[in-house]
Design an enzyme around this catalytic site. Structure first.
Site, PDB file in Angstrom:
ATOM      1  N   LYS A 153       4.122   0.676   9.733  1.00  0.00           N
ATOM      2  CA  LYS A 153       4.259   1.936   8.989  1.00  0.00           C
ATOM      3  C   LYS A 153       3.684   3.099   9.779  1.00  0.00           C
ATOM      4  O   LYS A 153       4.187   4.211   9.696  1.00  0.00           O
ATOM      5  CB  LYS A 153       3.568   1.812   7.631  1.00  0.00           C
ATOM      6  CG  LYS A 153       4.462   1.133   6.604  1.00  0.00           C
ATOM      7  CD  LYS A 153       3.919   1.277   5.207  1.00  0.00           C
ATOM      8  CE  LYS A 153       3.030   0.121   4.870  1.00  0.00           C
ATOM      9  NZ  LYS A 153       2.672   0.041   3.448  1.00  0.00           N
ATOM     10  N   GLU A 203       0.871  -1.168   0.000  1.00  0.00           N
ATOM     11  CA  GLU A 203       0.000   0.000   0.000  1.00  0.00           C
ATOM     12  C   GLU A 203       0.914   1.226   0.000  1.00  0.00           C
ATOM     13  O   GLU A 203       1.814   1.321   0.835  1.00  0.00           O
ATOM     14  CB  GLU A 203      -0.884   0.009   1.256  1.00  0.00           C
ATOM     15  CG  GLU A 203      -1.854   1.157   1.217  1.00  0.00           C
ATOM     16  CD  GLU A 203      -2.753   1.265   2.445  1.00  0.00           C
ATOM     17  OE1 GLU A 203      -2.791   0.335   3.274  1.00  0.00           O
ATOM     18  OE2 GLU A 203      -3.417   2.303   2.551  1.00  0.00           O
ATOM     19  N   ARG A 209       5.550 -13.046   9.231  1.00  0.00           N
ATOM     20  CA  ARG A 209       6.158 -11.757   8.945  1.00  0.00           C
ATOM     21  C   ARG A 209       7.470 -11.646   9.702  1.00  0.00           C
ATOM     22  O   ARG A 209       7.716 -12.359  10.679  1.00  0.00           O
ATOM     23  CB  ARG A 209       5.221 -10.616   9.294  1.00  0.00           C
ATOM     24  CG  ARG A 209       4.952 -10.427  10.771  1.00  0.00           C
ATOM     25  CD  ARG A 209       3.822  -9.445  11.040  1.00  0.00           C
ATOM     26  NE  ARG A 209       4.159  -8.080  10.713  1.00  0.00           N
ATOM     27  CZ  ARG A 209       3.525  -7.365   9.776  1.00  0.00           C
ATOM     28  NH1 ARG A 209       2.547  -7.888   9.062  1.00  0.00           N
ATOM     29  NH2 ARG A 209       3.858  -6.120   9.539  1.00  0.00           N
TER      30      ARG A 209
HETATM   31  P1  ATP Z   1       2.556  -2.369   8.101  1.00  0.00           P
HETATM   32  O1  ATP Z   1       1.798  -3.394   8.895  1.00  0.00           O
HETATM   33  O2  ATP Z   1       3.973  -2.199   8.500  1.00  0.00           O
HETATM   34  O3  ATP Z   1       1.840  -1.068   7.970  1.00  0.00           O
HETATM   35  P2  ATP Z   1       1.573  -3.571   5.762  1.00  0.00           P
HETATM   36  O4  ATP Z   1       1.571  -5.034   5.888  1.00  0.00           O
HETATM   37  O5  ATP Z   1       0.287  -2.881   5.919  1.00  0.00           O
HETATM   38  O6  ATP Z   1       2.700  -2.968   6.667  1.00  0.00           O
HETATM   39  P3  ATP Z   1       1.728  -3.429   2.968  1.00  0.00           P
HETATM   40  O7  ATP Z   1       2.154  -2.285   2.157  1.00  0.00           O
HETATM   41  O8  ATP Z   1       0.306  -3.820   2.948  1.00  0.00           O
HETATM   42  O9  ATP Z   1       2.199  -3.116   4.418  1.00  0.00           O
HETATM   43  O10 ATP Z   1       2.644  -4.683   2.691  1.00  0.00           O
HETATM   44  C1  ATP Z   1       2.976  -5.134   1.405  1.00  0.00           C
HETATM   45  C2  ATP Z   1       3.410  -6.564   1.489  1.00  0.00           C
HETATM   46  O11 ATP Z   1       4.525  -6.694   2.358  1.00  0.00           O
HETATM   47  C3  ATP Z   1       2.309  -7.426   2.060  1.00  0.00           C
HETATM   48  O12 ATP Z   1       2.206  -8.599   1.258  1.00  0.00           O
HETATM   49  C4  ATP Z   1       2.753  -7.755   3.432  1.00  0.00           C
HETATM   50  O13 ATP Z   1       2.318  -9.014   3.816  1.00  0.00           O
HETATM   51  C5  ATP Z   1       4.284  -7.690   3.312  1.00  0.00           C
HETATM   52  N1  ATP Z   1       4.877  -7.321   4.596  1.00  0.00           N
HETATM   53  C6  ATP Z   1       4.619  -6.219   5.330  1.00  0.00           C
HETATM   54  N2  ATP Z   1       5.299  -6.237   6.486  1.00  0.00           N
HETATM   55  C7  ATP Z   1       6.010  -7.391   6.490  1.00  0.00           C
HETATM   56  C8  ATP Z   1       6.909  -8.006   7.407  1.00  0.00           C
HETATM   57  N3  ATP Z   1       7.222  -7.429   8.571  1.00  0.00           N
HETATM   58  N4  ATP Z   1       7.458  -9.189   7.071  1.00  0.00           N
HETATM   59  C9  ATP Z   1       7.167  -9.766   5.892  1.00  0.00           C
HETATM   60  N5  ATP Z   1       6.332  -9.250   4.988  1.00  0.00           N
HETATM   61  C10 ATP Z   1       5.746  -8.084   5.265  1.00  0.00           C
HETATM   62 MG    MG Z   2      -1.360  -3.753   4.564  1.00  0.00          MG
END
Ligand code: ATP
Ligand code: MG
Length: 564
Positions: A275, A41, A265
């Protein structure tokens, strides 16, 4: 070599094993190759956790000769913007990956709308007038079933009309939603008539003001995967209990159905990774920006001096598992140590200088030969100026040392790296008793590399720079941004911000050998006996580099922990 030598066994992670099983058995995959996607995102900069997902998704495409898309999951207009989009593309490329196709969930808004109409026609979606608070009450809990919305029984015609008017902007934000009609008594809360669209009169970074209804993640994500022909939609474990909904949407629409798979994760100690929290660090100015070298963002790690190779190596080392755990940040630090050990040239810098005068050395300087990187012959050698007045590290001298101190002490001898053995004869102090200068003598027979050099054995070797040739540079000594292992887990009444390390950046002026003044922005070097440093790309000017400490040579926190 005999041709019976067995091929090296390749250990496959569970995702690879499942993918291979799927391709061997599923008729729907006949003739296809692995298709994955990385779906961020654009509401912030990428962090090291995203690197794990990037390496996994792009890595699978590479392993199996398939494809990997970059898709922006841009369904939340108030939090997203082009700056984030651009930074994400830059970071993915810098990590060494190139997407096969670039997509935006917003490209599918019209298709998603049409599909919603189909579900309404099938009696599988309805317009609901409950507000957020009412919806929460109707939803039930993990132990109690939910209650059906009073609007659930609306006719197809009424739903079609209301949904069209939602799109036309006839209703204010939050007054209506489109919901899937599934099962309010499902033990899985995600199946209790989940919201598919919300009304939000907001400007979108790509679609502008065209839309005032926006799809929810669950509605947009699987359908985007389907449209792109993704074979394996890999996400983190929090989405495991969204999988039944993912499957329900594809089945109800009778469209191509990718397989969602979940992995653990990445969690790292001594850092935060959501984020929202990273954004807070930036907006409240606890750090200098998303790319502050203390941030766990990819741009921060890059500016700190991490290499793409080291981050990919890190992701390989931690592997892919199905269970959540926390990785020690030392594993990350070791990945850059290992890479820089082989590629970084070694130079000399004195961070906390004290002057040494070699009283029996001639007034004219000489130029010594110094090897740039013992691990890499191609790095060559340089001329290193040596003269009567030098700087050494203050901590390399002790007036009253313990018995195992093998550096410089009154009457003691030490080797100067690439140069001579010196002996300390006199300690000069100011009126307050601070040591200002060490008067030493050198032994010309001990010159490094000479035939007679090894005749005199001394236990310690220290680094130094020639005073008249040295330059002054700014060095930023970075340390962990948080004091505790799990800053997310704050004590009562406190937040992760209370755990910020007040000494996460110490700025000093160092004396460095001339070659360090000529290092270009982004160059990575080792300061001998100290650590790895990178010339900051933003704050350096030609001839006046600013050095960021990437990492110390050894894990200094391990020492602290074992002492306490
Ligand atoms: P955050 O929870 O930090 O705001 P998010 O998961 O909402 O992050 P996205 O932009 O939706 O962030 O993530 C894009 C991709 O990266 C998704 O497929 C998510 O599963 C993966 N991702 C995000 N954080 C991690 C992590 N800590 N370890 C592995 N993969 C991750
Ligand atoms: Mg997300």
């Amino acid at each position: 070599m005999s041709d019976e030598t067995p091929a090296e066994p390749v250990v496959k992670n569970f995702i690879e094993q499942e993918i291979e099983k799927d391709f061997a058995s599923k008729p729907t995959l006949a003739g296809k190759t692995v298709a994955t996607r990385f779906p961020p995102e654009p509401n912030g900069y990428l962090h090291i956790g995203h690197a794990k997902s990037i390496c996994l998704n792009f890595g699978l495409a590479k392993t199996y000769g398939g494809s990997c898309n970059l898709r922006f999951d841009d369904t939340n207009p108030t939090k997203e913007n082009d700056e984030y989009v651009n930074s994400i593309m830059e970071d993915v490329r810098w990590l060494g990956f190139q997407w096969d196709n670039l997509h935006y969930a917003s490209d599918y808004f019209e298709q998603l709308y049409d599909w919603s109409v189909q579900l309404i026609r099938k009696g599988l979606a309805f317009v609901c007038d409950l507000n957020a608070e009412q919806m929460r009450l109707y939803r039930g809990t993990l132990t109690e079933p939910g209650k059906e919305s009073p609007f659930r029984g609306r006719s197809v015609e009424e739903n079609l009309d209301l949904f069209a008017r939602m799109r036309r902007g006839e209703y204010p934000d939050g007054t209506r939603t489109l919901r899937a009609k599934i099962d309010m008594s499902s033990p899985n809360l995600n199946l209790r008539d989940p919201v598919m669209y919300r009304i939000m009169h907001a400007h979108h970074h790509r679609t502008g003001d065209k839309w005032c209804i926006y799809p929810m993640y669950d509605w947009a994500h699987g359908q985007s995967d389907s449209l792109e022909g993704i074979t394996h939609s890999i996400c983190t474990l929090e989405f495991e209990n969204h999988r039944p909904l993912y499957d329900w949407f594809c089945k109800s629409l009778e469209i191509y159905h990718p397989r969602q798979m979940e992995f653990a994760r990445l969690n790292l100690n001594y850092t935060v990774m959501s984020k929202r929290k990273l954004l807070q660090l930036v907006t409240e100015k606890h750090v200098a920006g998303w790319d502050d070298p203390r941030m766990p963002t990819i741009s921060g790690l890059r500016r700190r001096g991490y290499t793409p190779e080291s981050l990919r190596m890190f992701c390989e080392r931690i592997g892919v598992a199905r269970f959540n755990g926390t990785i020690d940040v030392v594993v990350l630090e070791n990945s850059i140590r290992d890479h820089l050990n082989s590629i970084a040239p070694r130079f000399m810098a004195v961070l906390d200088p004290i002057k040494v005068v070699i009283t029996n050395y001639p007034d004219e300087p000489e130029f010594l030969q110094a090897v740039n990187n013992p691990e890499d012959e191609s790095a060559g050698a340089r001329e290193l100026p040596f003269s009567k007045e030098l700087f050494i590290e203050r901590e390399d001298f002790m007036e009253n040392p313990p018995s195992k101190f093998f550096r410089l002490k009154p009457g003691g001898e030490v080797r100067l790296r690439y140069a001579y053995v010196i002996q300390c004869n006199e300690v000069v102090k100011d009126s307050e008793g601070n040591i200002t200068q060490l008067n030493c003598t050198y032994d010309p027979e001990t010159k490094s590399g000479s035939a007679t050099a090894s005749q005199k054995k001394v236990k310690g070797t220290i680094h130094w720079v020639s005073a008249q040739h040295a330059g002054d540079v700014t060095v930023r000594l970075y340390d962990r941004l948080f004091l505790s292992e799990n800053p997310e887990n704050a004590e009562e009444g406190k937040t992760f911000l209370d755990n910020i390390n007040p000494n996460s950046m110490n700025v000093v002026t160092a004396k460095v050998e001339p070659i360090l003044l000529a290092q270009p922005a982004g160059a990575r070097v080792q300061f001998e006996r100290n650590g790895y440093y990178c010339v900051d790309v933003k704050d350096s000017v030609s001839g006046q580099p600013v050095f960021n400490r990437i990492v110390t040579l050894k894990d200094t926190w391990a020492k602290i922990a074992s002492k306490s």
